[in-house]
Scaffold this active site. Structure first.
Site, mmCIF file in Angstrom:
data_model
loop_
_atom_site.group_PDB
_atom_site.id
_atom_site.type_symbol
_atom_site.label_atom_id
_atom_site.label_comp_id
_atom_site.label_asym_id
_atom_site.label_seq_id
_atom_site.Cartn_x
_atom_site.Cartn_y
_atom_site.Cartn_z
ATOM 1 N N VAL A 126 0.559 -1.428 -0.163
ATOM 2 C CA VAL A 126 0.284 -0.303 0.720
ATOM 3 C C VAL A 126 0.752 0.921 -0.309
ATOM 4 O O VAL A 126 1.961 1.192 0.803
ATOM 5 C CB VAL A 126 -1.145 -0.375 1.129
ATOM 6 C CG1 VAL A 126 0.277 0.325 2.878
ATOM 7 C CG2 VAL A 126 -1.975 0.744 1.563
ATOM 8 N N CYS A 127 0.467 2.131 -0.902
ATOM 9 C CA CYS A 127 0.716 3.410 -0.506
ATOM 10 C C CYS A 127 -0.370 4.584 -0.064
ATOM 11 O O CYS A 127 -1.558 4.945 -0.050
ATOM 12 C CB CYS A 127 1.900 4.074 -1.816
ATOM 13 S SG CYS A 127 0.980 4.149 -3.170
ATOM 14 N N GLN A 128 0.118 6.058 -0.694
ATOM 15 C CA GLN A 128 -1.122 7.218 -0.598
ATOM 16 C C GLN A 128 -2.441 7.020 -1.213
ATOM 17 O O GLN A 128 -3.447 6.943 -0.624
ATOM 18 C CB GLN A 128 -0.600 8.118 -0.750
ATOM 19 C CG GLN A 128 -1.572 9.215 0.522
ATOM 20 C CD GLN A 128 -1.936 8.926 1.523
ATOM 21 O OE1 GLN A 128 -0.766 9.177 1.843
ATOM 22 N NE2 GLN A 128 -2.911 9.286 1.826
#
Length: 98
Positions: free
Chosen positions: A61-63
């Protein structure tokens, strides 16, 4: 590359033990992250990935989903089983708020 939405990940995360990698930078991670996520910033992943277990599947996951997609492409090329959490923290925060 396998993908899962943040809403789908939330269901999986509640029903089974998963390993989540957050590839945002340290300051972003410290400002708020999904409980249990390990921080492996994308900027350091080229060297830190050696600390990961190739026998373990990972969710990434990231932003918003762009950096996690790049991380997944890199990790897949190294032989890892990874799933990109599309929509990232932006979508996750919207799901948790529901």
């Amino acid at each position: 590359m396998k993908n899962i939405t943040a809403a789908e990940f939330q269901v999986v995360n509640q029903s089974e033990e998963v390993v989540l990698i957050d590839v945002r930078e340290k300051d972003e991670y410290q400002a708020g992250h999904i409980p249990g996520a390990d921080n492996f910033p994308l900027s350091e992943l080229g060297t830190s990935y050696t600390n990961l277990d190739k026998n373990q599947p990972y969710y990434v996951v990231c932003q918003a989903g762009g950096r996690s997609a790049r991380a997944c492409e890199f990790l897949e090329a190294q032989g890892f089983d990874v799933v990109n959490v599309t929509g990232g923290m932006n979508e996750w925060q919207g799901e948790v708020a529901k």
